[in-house]
Design a protein around this motif. Structure first.
Motif, PDB file in Angstrom:
ATOM      1  N   HIS A 234      14.085 -14.252 -20.288  1.00 50.22           N
ATOM      2  CA  HIS A 234      14.114 -12.987 -21.032  1.00 50.22           C
ATOM      3  C   HIS A 234      12.791 -12.232 -20.886  1.00 50.22           C
ATOM      4  O   HIS A 234      12.765 -10.995 -20.789  1.00 50.22           O
ATOM      5  CB  HIS A 234      14.405 -13.275 -22.513  1.00 50.22           C
ATOM      6  N   GLN A 235      11.686 -12.980 -20.854  1.00 47.20           N
ATOM      7  CA  GLN A 235      10.365 -12.360 -20.772  1.00 47.20           C
ATOM      8  C   GLN A 235       9.926 -12.104 -19.334  1.00 47.20           C
ATOM      9  O   GLN A 235       8.841 -11.577 -19.104  1.00 47.20           O
ATOM     10  CB  GLN A 235       9.332 -13.256 -21.474  1.00 47.20           C
ATOM     11  N   GLY A 236      10.767 -12.484 -18.369  1.00 40.79           N
ATOM     12  CA  GLY A 236      10.448 -12.246 -16.972  1.00 40.79           C
ATOM     13  C   GLY A 236       9.459 -13.226 -16.368  1.00 40.79           C
ATOM     14  O   GLY A 236       8.928 -12.999 -15.275  1.00 40.79           O
ATOM     15  N   GLU A 237       9.198 -14.349 -17.055  1.00 35.35           N
ATOM     16  CA  GLU A 237       8.264 -15.351 -16.536  1.00 35.35           C
ATOM     17  C   GLU A 237       8.883 -16.168 -15.408  1.00 35.35           C
ATOM     18  O   GLU A 237       8.168 -16.705 -14.562  1.00 35.35           O
ATOM     19  CB  GLU A 237       7.805 -16.287 -17.664  1.00 35.35           C
ATOM     20  N   GLN A 269       9.376 -24.378 -10.406  1.00 38.16           N
ATOM     21  CA  GLN A 269       8.565 -23.631 -11.366  1.00 38.16           C
ATOM     22  C   GLN A 269       7.150 -24.199 -11.363  1.00 38.16           C
ATOM     23  O   GLN A 269       6.520 -24.303 -10.317  1.00 38.16           O
ATOM     24  CB  GLN A 269       9.235 -23.654 -12.742  1.00 38.16           C
ATOM     25  N   ASN A 270       6.615 -24.590 -12.527  1.00 41.16           N
ATOM     26  CA  ASN A 270       5.316 -25.279 -12.528  1.00 41.16           C
ATOM     27  C   ASN A 270       5.489 -26.732 -12.984  1.00 41.16           C
ATOM     28  O   ASN A 270       4.567 -27.364 -13.488  1.00 41.16           O
ATOM     29  CB  ASN A 270       4.304 -24.559 -13.428  1.00 41.16           C
ATOM     30  N   ASN A 271       6.697 -27.259 -12.779  1.00 38.26           N
ATOM     31  CA  ASN A 271       7.036 -28.600 -13.258  1.00 38.26           C
ATOM     32  C   ASN A 271       7.158 -29.648 -12.158  1.00 38.26           C
ATOM     33  O   ASN A 271       7.342 -30.832 -12.460  1.00 38.26           O
ATOM     34  CB  ASN A 271       8.363 -28.551 -14.034  1.00 38.26           C
ATOM     35  N   PHE A 272       7.068 -29.228 -10.887  1.00 42.42           N
ATOM     36  CA  PHE A 272       7.304 -30.169  -9.784  1.00 42.42           C
ATOM     37  C   PHE A 272       6.524 -29.726  -8.554  1.00 42.42           C
ATOM     38  O   PHE A 272       6.655 -28.585  -8.115  1.00 42.42           O
ATOM     39  CB  PHE A 272       8.804 -30.220  -9.473  1.00 42.42           C
ATOM     40  N   ARG A 273       5.701 -30.614  -8.026  1.00 43.87           N
ATOM     41  CA  ARG A 273       4.941 -30.357  -6.799  1.00 43.87           C
ATOM     42  C   ARG A 273       4.951 -31.601  -5.934  1.00 43.87           C
ATOM     43  O   ARG A 273       4.955 -32.716  -6.442  1.00 43.87           O
ATOM     44  CB  ARG A 273       3.484 -29.974  -7.109  1.00 43.87           C
ATOM     45  N   VAL A 274       4.906 -31.402  -4.635  1.00 43.98           N
ATOM     46  CA  VAL A 274       4.833 -32.517  -3.694  1.00 43.98           C
ATOM     47  C   VAL A 274       3.688 -32.278  -2.724  1.00 43.98           C
ATOM     48  O   VAL A 274       3.524 -31.158  -2.212  1.00 43.98           O
ATOM     49  CB  VAL A 274       6.163 -32.696  -2.913  1.00 43.98           C
ATOM     50  N   PHE A 275       2.897 -33.316  -2.487  1.00 40.40           N
ATOM     51  CA  PHE A 275       1.757 -33.249  -1.578  1.00 40.40           C
ATOM     52  C   PHE A 275       1.931 -34.264  -0.456  1.00 40.40           C
ATOM     53  O   PHE A 275       2.404 -35.375  -0.695  1.00 40.40           O
ATOM     54  CB  PHE A 275       0.448 -33.575  -2.314  1.00 40.40           C
ATOM     55  N   LEU A 276       1.552 -33.891   0.758  1.00 39.99           N
ATOM     56  CA  LEU A 276       1.532 -34.794   1.899  1.00 39.99           C
ATOM     57  C   LEU A 276       0.085 -34.913   2.363  1.00 39.99           C
ATOM     58  O   LEU A 276      -0.525 -33.913   2.751  1.00 39.99           O
ATOM     59  CB  LEU A 276       2.421 -34.279   3.034  1.00 39.99           C
ATOM     60  N   ASN A 277      -0.466 -36.128   2.296  1.00 43.84           N
ATOM     61  CA  ASN A 277      -1.876 -36.360   2.638  1.00 43.84           C
ATOM     62  C   ASN A 277      -2.803 -35.399   1.903  1.00 43.84           C
ATOM     63  O   ASN A 277      -3.783 -34.896   2.446  1.00 43.84           O
ATOM     64  CB  ASN A 277      -2.080 -36.260   4.156  1.00 43.84           C
ATOM     65  N   GLY A 278      -2.462 -35.104   0.648  1.00 43.99           N
ATOM     66  CA  GLY A 278      -3.303 -34.260  -0.198  1.00 43.99           C
ATOM     67  C   GLY A 278      -3.043 -32.776  -0.100  1.00 43.99           C
ATOM     68  O   GLY A 278      -3.616 -32.001  -0.857  1.00 43.99           O
ATOM     69  N   GLY A 284       4.163 -24.686  -6.400  1.00 42.89           N
ATOM     70  CA  GLY A 284       3.137 -23.651  -6.436  1.00 42.89           C
ATOM     71  C   GLY A 284       1.815 -24.167  -6.959  1.00 42.89           C
ATOM     72  O   GLY A 284       1.772 -25.119  -7.730  1.00 42.89           O
ATOM     73  N   LEU A 285       0.730 -23.545  -6.549  1.00 45.24           N
ATOM     74  CA  LEU A 285      -0.601 -23.872  -7.056  1.00 45.24           C
ATOM     75  C   LEU A 285      -1.052 -22.780  -8.004  1.00 45.24           C
ATOM     76  O   LEU A 285      -1.156 -21.619  -7.617  1.00 45.24           O
ATOM     77  CB  LEU A 285      -1.604 -23.993  -5.901  1.00 45.24           C
ATOM     78  N   GLY A 286      -1.274 -23.155  -9.252  1.00 48.37           N
ATOM     79  CA  GLY A 286      -1.811 -22.196 -10.210  1.00 48.37           C
ATOM     80  C   GLY A 286      -0.788 -21.241 -10.791  1.00 48.37           C
ATOM     81  O   GLY A 286      -1.123 -20.377 -11.577  1.00 48.37           O
ATOM     82  N   GLY A 287       0.471 -21.374 -10.420  1.00 46.20           N
ATOM     83  CA  GLY A 287       1.491 -20.467 -10.934  1.00 46.20           C
ATOM     84  C   GLY A 287       2.879 -21.058 -10.785  1.00 46.20           C
ATOM     85  O   GLY A 287       3.046 -22.223 -10.456  1.00 46.20           O
ATOM     86  N   VAL A 288       3.899 -20.259 -11.017  1.00 46.60           N
ATOM     87  CA  VAL A 288       5.284 -20.713 -10.951  1.00 46.60           C
ATOM     88  C   VAL A 288       5.795 -20.606  -9.520  1.00 46.60           C
ATOM     89  O   VAL A 288       5.681 -19.552  -8.888  1.00 46.60           O
ATOM     90  CB  VAL A 288       6.182 -19.882 -11.900  1.00 46.60           C
ATOM     91  N   ALA A 289       6.351 -21.697  -8.998  1.00 48.92           N
ATOM     92  CA  ALA A 289       6.839 -21.725  -7.620  1.00 48.92           C
ATOM     93  C   ALA A 289       8.185 -21.023  -7.497  1.00 48.92           C
ATOM     94  O   ALA A 289       8.943 -20.905  -8.456  1.00 48.92           O
ATOM     95  CB  ALA A 289       6.978 -23.164  -7.147  1.00 48.92           C
ATOM     96  N   LYS A 290       8.485 -20.582  -6.279  1.00 43.12           N
ATOM     97  CA  LYS A 290       9.780 -19.966  -5.994  1.00 43.12           C
ATOM     98  C   LYS A 290      10.897 -20.998  -6.104  1.00 43.12           C
ATOM     99  O   LYS A 290      10.680 -22.192  -5.915  1.00 43.12           O
ATOM    100  CB  LYS A 290       9.787 -19.405  -4.566  1.00 43.12           C
TER     101      LYS A 290
END
Length: 475
Positions: A234-237, A269-278, A284-290
């Motif tokens: 609703h807030q466009g976040e 969003q900002n709830n899940f990230r995956v890194f390969l060799n760091g 996303g870094l620092g924000g909400v991912a696509k």
């Protein structure tokens, strides 16, 4: 990495504008005395942007100094509007906060908020969640020139809205150094690729408090995460609501955990990230991912081919299975849920204890009818010690509901039985993986946020109920 906590720096508040160093640095082990030298402007190029939250910037080390390899450092940001929220008496905590945490001497005597956060992690969260799952970090001194150079180096990588909101705080002369949990010790890749996953689990239970009002009874059936998604949309976040259900992740069922991971992958969003060799390969870094589309999924699958001995199109599923089996085997979510459930009476109950602790007239009861207020009379008749306990437990639970998990994997070499790490076997690829699990983002939640938590809770429920009403009217 995700939000790395709250941390204004103020060891000598009476000397306006002076850079400040925390007492008793105790930087590193005796074998690393050299590290006590302050990081200078020329060192800034070796620290690269890893991510940020509302309060801290996170940098990863890319140089060759052995003591820093495999480390990340978080440095404090300062709002562009200049508001710092510093106590005038030289202590990081307010008078009422020192009452709440009066049994944690190291915390209430902290002269700087960043130090208070570290003491909180070490003396409050470590005993609750387990010291082997938490790295409280150590402080390392930095120069103003180092911080100013870092800010220039990373500004193009930061989300523009983060840049507009805050910059690096050049007045604070230390950073918090900790292990890079997206890598194994020393950051070496001798034993093959390293894949790591950052998950923000969120609240894993439905409230069971008798203090929920009739108007918010829906909280007993619908997760906070799902309702908050409606408000964010609703807030466009966010552009799309996530199908993720925290109850799936905390269920203990391998199938439901697997579903939760798939849902997080679909809308990171900002709830899940995956890194390969760091290096970040999803999220996303620092924000909400696509939202993950077919192109993102295809590129992600390609990246995973160096990790899994699986046919094309099967690597992602193997990763999801690996995460699910590791979460089930490690038992870390059970630990986390137990701490989250310290919030036994919900914000609708805890807010009343907050007003008693701060010796204020209860603003919530003031807006209720006499009959409605009777529901909360028992909370206002308990001892101060009991009110302090309620608030303390609520704030600890708030930390546990907002923290992240870092799970790091590397394929175990055939015949290698000497690893110090736990391992999990992936039947589908006949591979064994070492794994390690850490909690991150465990910073102290400030007492001053209690009223905000209560207002946000009302807003979330109201927005969700309105959304349901509109949906029903459209049918």
């Amino acid at each position: 990495m995700a939000n790395m906590g709250n941390s204004p720096c103020s060891a000598i508040p009476s000397m306006e504008g002076r850079r400040r160093t925390p007492p008793g640095f105790g930087i590193l082990a005796p074998s690393e005395k050299r590290m006590e030298l302050t990081l200078r402007e020329e060192d800034a190029a070796e620290w690269v942007y890893r991510g940020e939250g509302a309060i801290n910037l996170v940098l990863a080390y890319s140089g060759s100094t052995p003591s820093f390899i495999g480390k990340v450092m978080r440095i404090r940001k300062v709002p562009r509007n200049g508001s710092m929220g510093v106590e005038s008496n030289g202590l990081a905590l307010t008078e009422h906060e020192r009452l709440v945490w009066n049994d944690v001497v190291e915390l209430i005597s902290s002269t700087d908020e960043e130090i208070a956060n570290q003491q909180y992690v070490q003396h409050v969260m470590q005993p609750l969640l387990g010291s082997k799952y938490i790295d409280a970090g150590v402080h390392v001194p930095v120069s103003r020139e180092f911080l100013e150079s870092v800010e220039k180096n990373v500004i193009s990588q930061r989300p523009s809205w983060r840049v507009d909101a805050a910059g690096v705080d050049a007045r604070c002369d230390f950073g918090l150094l900790m292990s890079d949990h997206s890598l194994f010790a020393h950051g070496t890749q001798e034993s093959g690729p390293c894949i790591s996953v950052e998950i923000k689990p969120k609240c894993g239970f439905l409230p069971f408090s008798r203090f929920l009002s009739e108007g918010t009874a829906i909280k007993r059936r619908i997760t906070r995460f799902e309702m908050h998604q409606a408000l964010k949309l609703h807030q466009g976040e966010i552009s799309q609501q996530s199908a993720y259900n925290p109850l799936d992740l905390f269920s203990g069922s391998k199938e439901r955990i697997h579903k939760a991971i798939r849902d997080l992958f679909s809308t990171p969003q900002n709830n899940f990230r995956v890194f390969l060799n760091g290096s970040l390969i999803l999220g996303g870094l620092g924000g909400v991912a696509k939202t993950t589309n077919s192109c993102i999924a295809k590129a992600f699958e390609e990246e995973l081919k160096s990790v899994f001995q699986a046919g094309s199109g099967h690597c992602m599923e193997n990763l999801f299975t690996l995460i699910a089996e590791t979460l089930q085997k490690s038992g870390v979510l059970d630990r986390l849920l137990e701490v989250q459930k310290l919030d036994a009476i919900d914000i609708e109950g805890a807010i009343h204890a907050y007003y008693d602790v701060t010796s204020q007239e209860c603003k919530v009861c003031r807006e209720l009818s006499e009959e409605q207020a009777k529901r909360y009379a028992s909370l206002h008749s308990v001892s101060l010690d009991e009110s302090l306990r309620i608030v303390k437990d609520y704030l600890i639970a708030a930390t546990a509901k907002d923290c992240s998990l870092m799970i790091c994997f590397r394929p175990r070499k055939e015949g290698d039985s000497g690893s110090v790490y736990n391992n999990v076997y992936l039947e589908s690829t006949k591979q064994a993986f070492d794994f390690k699990v850490y909690f991150i983002d465990l910073d102290l939640k400030r007492l001053s946020k209690m009223e905000g938590y209560y207002k946000l809770d009302k807003k979330i429920v109201s927005c969700y109920k309105e959304m349901i009403k509109v949906d029903q009217e459209m049918k």
